[in-house]
Scaffold this motif. Structure first.
Motif, PDB file in Angstrom:
ATOM      1  N   PRO A 108       0.933  -1.354   0.187  1.00  0.00           N
ATOM      2  CA  PRO A 108      -0.067   0.103  -0.033  1.00  0.00           C
ATOM      3  C   PRO A 108       0.827   1.310   0.023  1.00  0.00           C
ATOM      4  N   ALA A 109       0.455   2.228  -0.933  1.00  0.00           N
ATOM      5  CA  ALA A 109       1.187   3.542  -1.001  1.00  0.00           C
ATOM      6  C   ALA A 109       1.239   4.320   0.280  1.00  0.00           C
ATOM      7  N   ASP A 110       2.218   4.920   0.712  1.00  0.00           N
ATOM      8  CA  ASP A 110       2.257   5.851   1.825  1.00  0.00           C
ATOM      9  C   ASP A 110       2.422   7.407   1.416  1.00  0.00           C
ATOM     10  N   ASP A 111       2.123   8.087   2.136  1.00  0.00           N
ATOM     11  CA  ASP A 111       2.143   9.510   1.755  1.00  0.00           C
ATOM     12  C   ASP A 111       3.643  10.025   1.226  1.00  0.00           C
ATOM     13  N   THR A 112       4.470   9.493   2.032  1.00  0.00           N
ATOM     14  CA  THR A 112       5.820  10.144   1.616  1.00  0.00           C
ATOM     15  C   THR A 112       6.283   9.518   0.316  1.00  0.00           C
ATOM     16  N   ARG A 113       5.924   8.008  -0.042  1.00  0.00           N
ATOM     17  CA  ARG A 113       6.299   7.770  -1.328  1.00  0.00           C
ATOM     18  C   ARG A 113       5.442   8.291  -2.376  1.00  0.00           C
ATOM     19  N   LEU A 114       4.125   8.515  -2.200  1.00  0.00           N
ATOM     20  CA  LEU A 114       3.262   9.089  -3.204  1.00  0.00           C
ATOM     21  C   LEU A 114       3.836  10.834  -3.492  1.00  0.00           C
ATOM     22  N   LYS A 115       4.107  11.467  -2.228  1.00  0.00           N
ATOM     23  CA  LYS A 115       4.568  12.807  -2.430  1.00  0.00           C
ATOM     24  C   LYS A 115       5.848  12.580  -3.280  1.00  0.00           C
ATOM     25  N   ALA A 116       6.716  11.943  -3.458  1.00  0.00           N
ATOM     26  CA  ALA A 116       7.853  11.738  -4.071  1.00  0.00           C
ATOM     27  C   ALA A 116       7.668  11.246  -5.662  1.00  0.00           C
ATOM     28  N   ALA A 117       6.589  10.649  -5.779  1.00  0.00           N
ATOM     29  CA  ALA A 117       6.287  10.239  -6.879  1.00  0.00           C
ATOM     30  C   ALA A 117       5.539  11.669  -7.713  1.00  0.00           C
ATOM     31  N   LEU A 118       4.813  12.122  -7.059  1.00  0.00           N
ATOM     32  CA  LEU A 118       4.157  13.485  -7.656  1.00  0.00           C
ATOM     33  C   LEU A 118       5.231  14.632  -7.877  1.00  0.00           C
ATOM     34  N   ASP A 119       6.261  14.587  -7.074  1.00  0.00           N
ATOM     35  CA  ASP A 119       7.180  15.556  -7.066  1.00  0.00           C
ATOM     36  C   ASP A 119       8.044  15.300  -8.384  1.00  0.00           C
ATOM     37  N   LYS A 120       8.054  13.882  -8.782  1.00  0.00           N
ATOM     38  CA  LYS A 120       8.638  13.715  -9.958  1.00  0.00           C
ATOM     39  C   LYS A 120       7.890  13.870 -11.322  1.00  0.00           C
ATOM     40  N   VAL A 121       6.697  13.855 -11.188  1.00  0.00           N
ATOM     41  CA  VAL A 121       5.675  13.985 -12.206  1.00  0.00           C
ATOM     42  C   VAL A 121       5.724  15.606 -12.458  1.00  0.00           C
ATOM     43  N   ARG A 122       5.812  16.403 -11.317  1.00  0.00           N
ATOM     44  CA  ARG A 122       5.902  17.813 -11.483  1.00  0.00           C
ATOM     45  C   ARG A 122       7.193  18.339 -12.223  1.00  0.00           C
ATOM     46  N   GLU A 123       8.369  17.572 -11.962  1.00  0.00           N
ATOM     47  CA  GLU A 123       9.335  17.713 -12.417  1.00  0.00           C
ATOM     48  C   GLU A 123       9.358  17.645 -14.199  1.00  0.00           C
ATOM     49  N   TYR A 124       8.665  16.529 -14.551  1.00  0.00           N
ATOM     50  CA  TYR A 124       8.596  16.378 -15.790  1.00  0.00           C
ATOM     51  C   TYR A 124       7.658  17.358 -16.401  1.00  0.00           C
ATOM     52  N   PHE A 125       6.837  17.630 -16.056  1.00  0.00           N
ATOM     53  CA  PHE A 125       5.849  18.813 -16.442  1.00  0.00           C
ATOM     54  C   PHE A 125       6.531  20.143 -16.692  1.00  0.00           C
ATOM     55  N   SER A 126       7.455  20.365 -15.644  1.00  0.00           N
ATOM     56  CA  SER A 126       7.905  21.453 -15.945  1.00  0.00           C
ATOM     57  C   SER A 126       9.329  21.689 -16.625  1.00  0.00           C
ATOM     58  N   THR A 127       9.795  20.290 -17.332  1.00  0.00           N
ATOM     59  CA  THR A 127      11.130  20.317 -18.032  1.00  0.00           C
ATOM     60  C   THR A 127      10.400  19.782 -19.431  1.00  0.00           C
ATOM     61  N   GLN A 128      11.461  19.332 -20.254  1.00  0.00           N
ATOM     62  CA  GLN A 128      11.118  18.743 -21.635  1.00  0.00           C
ATOM     63  C   GLN A 128      11.430  17.326 -21.354  1.00  0.00           C
ATOM     64  N   TYR A 129      11.347  16.700 -20.298  1.00  0.00           N
ATOM     65  CA  TYR A 129      11.509  15.314 -20.175  1.00  0.00           C
ATOM     66  C   TYR A 129      10.481  14.246 -20.293  1.00  0.00           C
ATOM     67  N   GLN A 130       9.354  14.798 -20.753  1.00  0.00           N
ATOM     68  CA  GLN A 130       8.176  13.920 -20.864  1.00  0.00           C
ATOM     69  C   GLN A 130       8.064  13.160 -22.231  1.00  0.00           C
ATOM     70  N   ASP A 131       9.058  13.926 -23.134  1.00  0.00           N
ATOM     71  CA  ASP A 131       8.856  12.857 -24.262  1.00  0.00           C
ATOM     72  C   ASP A 131      10.013  11.959 -24.102  1.00  0.00           C
ATOM     73  N   GLU A 132      11.101  11.913 -23.115  1.00  0.00           N
ATOM     74  CA  GLU A 132      11.971  11.013 -22.899  1.00  0.00           C
ATOM     75  C   GLU A 132      11.195   9.803 -22.311  1.00  0.00           C
ATOM     76  N   GLN A 133      10.374  10.357 -21.234  1.00  0.00           N
ATOM     77  CA  GLN A 133       9.793   9.294 -20.524  1.00  0.00           C
ATOM     78  C   GLN A 133       8.854   8.647 -21.336  1.00  0.00           C
ATOM     79  N   SER A 134       8.307   9.226 -22.213  1.00  0.00           N
ATOM     80  CA  SER A 134       7.156   8.656 -23.165  1.00  0.00           C
ATOM     81  C   SER A 134       7.903   7.524 -23.930  1.00  0.00           C
ATOM     82  N   ARG A 135       8.977   7.884 -24.527  1.00  0.00           N
ATOM     83  CA  ARG A 135       9.916   7.010 -25.353  1.00  0.00           C
ATOM     84  C   ARG A 135      10.082   5.615 -24.405  1.00  0.00           C
TER      85      ARG A 135
END
Length: 275
Positions: A108-135
């Motif tokens: 089961p996901a805990d709040d700390t791990r979820l926040k870390a995942a969301l922070d990574k998502v935010r970073e992707y959206f604030s950079t150009q990395y989403q194309d790399e992630q999609s590939r």
């Protein structure tokens, strides 16, 4: 993203898991959960309808599993959103995701791990990395989709070695008391001669007793395409596709061999050649 909100879909076949994850997500002001799905088929429909930015996608579900959901979206030519996998598997599977630079939540996901995942998502959206992630996501799906992906995941969970390529690198062709090993990458084309297959490779022609359907199933469809009821071509050896005035199409191989393309296989050949 709309109004700085990350539009999100939660996909899990366990109702308690869905509700728990949604409740945690709603504590983040920049996350908007637009749909919940209880299986892979619903997920494909919801992703197509809502076009979310992010999907928390359970791997093991009835019907379509998580990898097959992404594969289906690709088949439908739908954009694949950012994916965070949700898995109950242990560190062996997690290492597989780390290699592909994809994020995950371990149930089961805990709040700390979820926040870390969301922070990574935010970073992707604030950079150009989403194309790399999609590939990288597409590459992973290409390896782990198909009928054997559940077996692959089971092996990963147990730490067993996994061969993610279901297609052989070598064909063993028996001729009487001799067996010839032919590298699949060297096969240019195959045609039928009665109950036998003529395998045309760089080192010459080899005869094997097998049906066209059986042989087609053994070869990687990324490279080998059926061009006719009695012929298969290796796209890597195709020089060009020629259309004639009569409406017929022919493949010209690099060695100038000409293969007729039947009407029923024409669209598949064009797709393989990225036309």
């Amino acid at each position: 993203m709309t109004e700085n909100k990350i539009r999100t879909i939660v996909v899990d076949d366990e109702p308690l898991a869905r509700r728990g994850l949604r409740a945690r997500l709603e504590r983040h002001e920049d996350v908007e959960v637009v749909a919940e799905c209880q299986n892979g088929v619903d997920a494909v429909n919801a992703i197509t309808q809502h076009r979310p930015d992010l999907v928390f996608l359970d791997i093991q579900m009835p019907g379509l599993n998580g990898f097959q959901v992404i594969h289906k979206l690709r088949e439908l030519q739908q954009p694949v959103p950012m994916i965070v996998f949700v898995t109950a598997y242990d560190s062996y599977a997690i290492k597989a995701f780390d290699v592909h630079a994809l994020d995950y939540l371990l149930k089961p996901a805990d709040d700390t791990r979820l926040k870390a995942a969301l922070d990574k998502v935010r970073e992707y959206f604030s950079t150009q990395y989403q194309d790399e992630q999609s590939r990288k996501l597409v590459n992973l799906v290409a390896e782990l989709t198909g009928d054997d992906c559940e077996e692959i995941l089971r092996k990963l969970a147990k730490g067993e070695p996994v061969d993610t390529n279901p297609y052989p690198d070598v064909l063993a062709i028996k001729d009487g008391s001799e067996v010839t090993r032919v590298n699949v990458k060297d096969i240019q084309w195959i045609d039928a001669a009665g109950d036998y297959m003529c395998v045309h490779a760089l080192d010459g022609m080899h005869i094997m007793r097998k049906t066209m359907k059986e042989l087609e199933q053994e070869l990687n469809p990324q490279w080998f395409v059926r061009v006719h009821r009695s012929a298969i071509a290796n796209i890597r050896f195709v020089k060009k596709l020629v259309s004639h005035i009569s409406g017929e199409y022919h493949l010209i191989l690099q060695n100038d061999t000409e293969l007729k393309v039947s009407r029923s296989h024409r669209d598949k050949v064009k797709a393989a050649m990225k036309m």
